[in-house]
Design a protein around this motif. Sequence first.
Motif, PDB file in Angstrom:
ATOM      1  N   VAL A   1      -3.311   0.271   3.158  1.00 49.27           N
ATOM      2  CA  VAL A   1      -3.365   0.100   1.662  1.00 49.27           C
ATOM      3  C   VAL A   1      -4.856  -0.571   1.461  1.00 49.27           C
TER       4      VAL A   1
ATOM      5  N   ARG B   1      -7.834  -1.281  -2.258  1.00 47.31           N
ATOM      6  CA  ARG B   1      -7.905  -1.304  -3.740  1.00 47.31           C
ATOM      7  C   ARG B   1      -9.068  -0.230  -4.120  1.00 47.31           C
TER       8      ARG B   1
ATOM      9  N   PRO C   1      -4.553  -1.145  -6.632  1.00 44.78           N
ATOM     10  CA  PRO C   1      -3.958  -0.869  -5.179  1.00 44.78           C
ATOM     11  C   PRO C   1      -3.453   0.567  -4.905  1.00 44.78           C
TER      12      PRO C   1
ATOM     13  N   THR D   1      -2.757   3.653  -1.540  1.00 45.89           N
ATOM     14  CA  THR D   1      -2.203   4.040  -0.091  1.00 45.89           C
ATOM     15  C   THR D   1      -3.204   5.206   0.176  1.00 45.89           C
TER      16      THR D   1
ATOM     17  N   ARG E   1       2.631   2.849  -5.838  1.00 43.17           N
ATOM     18  CA  ARG E   1       1.107   3.069  -5.418  1.00 43.17           C
ATOM     19  C   ARG E   1       0.517   4.438  -5.289  1.00 43.17           C
TER      20      ARG E   1
END
Length: 326
Positions: free
Chosen positions: A101, A103, A108, A110, A151
């Motif tokens: 994970v 940013r 955020p 993956t 995400r």
Amino acid sequence: MAAELPFEQPLIEVREKIEDLKKISQDKQIDFSDEIALLEKRYKQQEAELYSNLNTSQKMQIARHPQRPTTLDYIQHIFTDFIELHGDRMFSDDLAIVGGVARLNGVPVTIVGHQKGKDTKDNIARHFGSPHPEGYRKSLRLMQQANKFKRPIITFIDTKGAYPGSAAEERNQGEAIARNLMEMSSMRVPIVCVVIGEGGSGGALALGVGNRVFMLENAIYSAITPEGAASIIYRDASKSMEAAEAMKITADEILKLGVIEGIIPEPKGGAHRDIVVQAEAIKQVLWTNLQELSKMTETQLIEDRYAKFRKIGRFTTIQEGNPNHA
């Protein structure tokens, strides 16, 4: 300079002449500025001509360049707060797949990608970027986690194919790849895929079922490696270049076939020449497309992904002058 490729030899020779004249000029205090200027002009002309007219073989060499940036390289330059996650929770941690994970501009996400090694020892540990079943199961675990926590998923594709050894087959390589295809098709979050080097066979497609798929300018994408295709079709692996031409594996050909949504430009000579510039180009594409996809509902995302892959393979036949879609 990065390791030079054989077809770049003419540029190497001109550059060496420039460096020799500069050294002589400095050591002997002789003015060669006019000669150096002419050579530099010639170098730029040859460079522009060479890299604007690369053939399939040359692009394949760049895609396989030993110093070509990998998934972890791009993660370092594009994302912040990256936390790598390991293991498939069933067998082991396959280093040919990396993920975690991070940013992207504060959002955020993956990330999952194939990972080749930087040297012989690293390549052996990472199976030269060819994952075992546990690698694909690790990637699926991370994508399922992303789906649960809403995400977006970003994948980086760079493999000749899934690991072909008996151990991988014993642990059901085909099932692992097929499950990824099935699960990715129904993910309720945006998925953007980028082929950064080689995209080979089901080993690549197992990370390639996205709403948007892009290729770097000198990347290649194919159902089988050119060497493998040549061995099957021509019974001669040495005819890999002939097979590569017939297979239409370059980014511009793949775009024409409708398999990808776009091509991300590379610096002259390839991504390994300037990873900072290359990473910024990828980042802009990722951000633009994730913003667009984030406006879709979960149902729309699934339908969009389904429609993308359903349209691949359409062709037109001409019968009595009237085109019909088959």
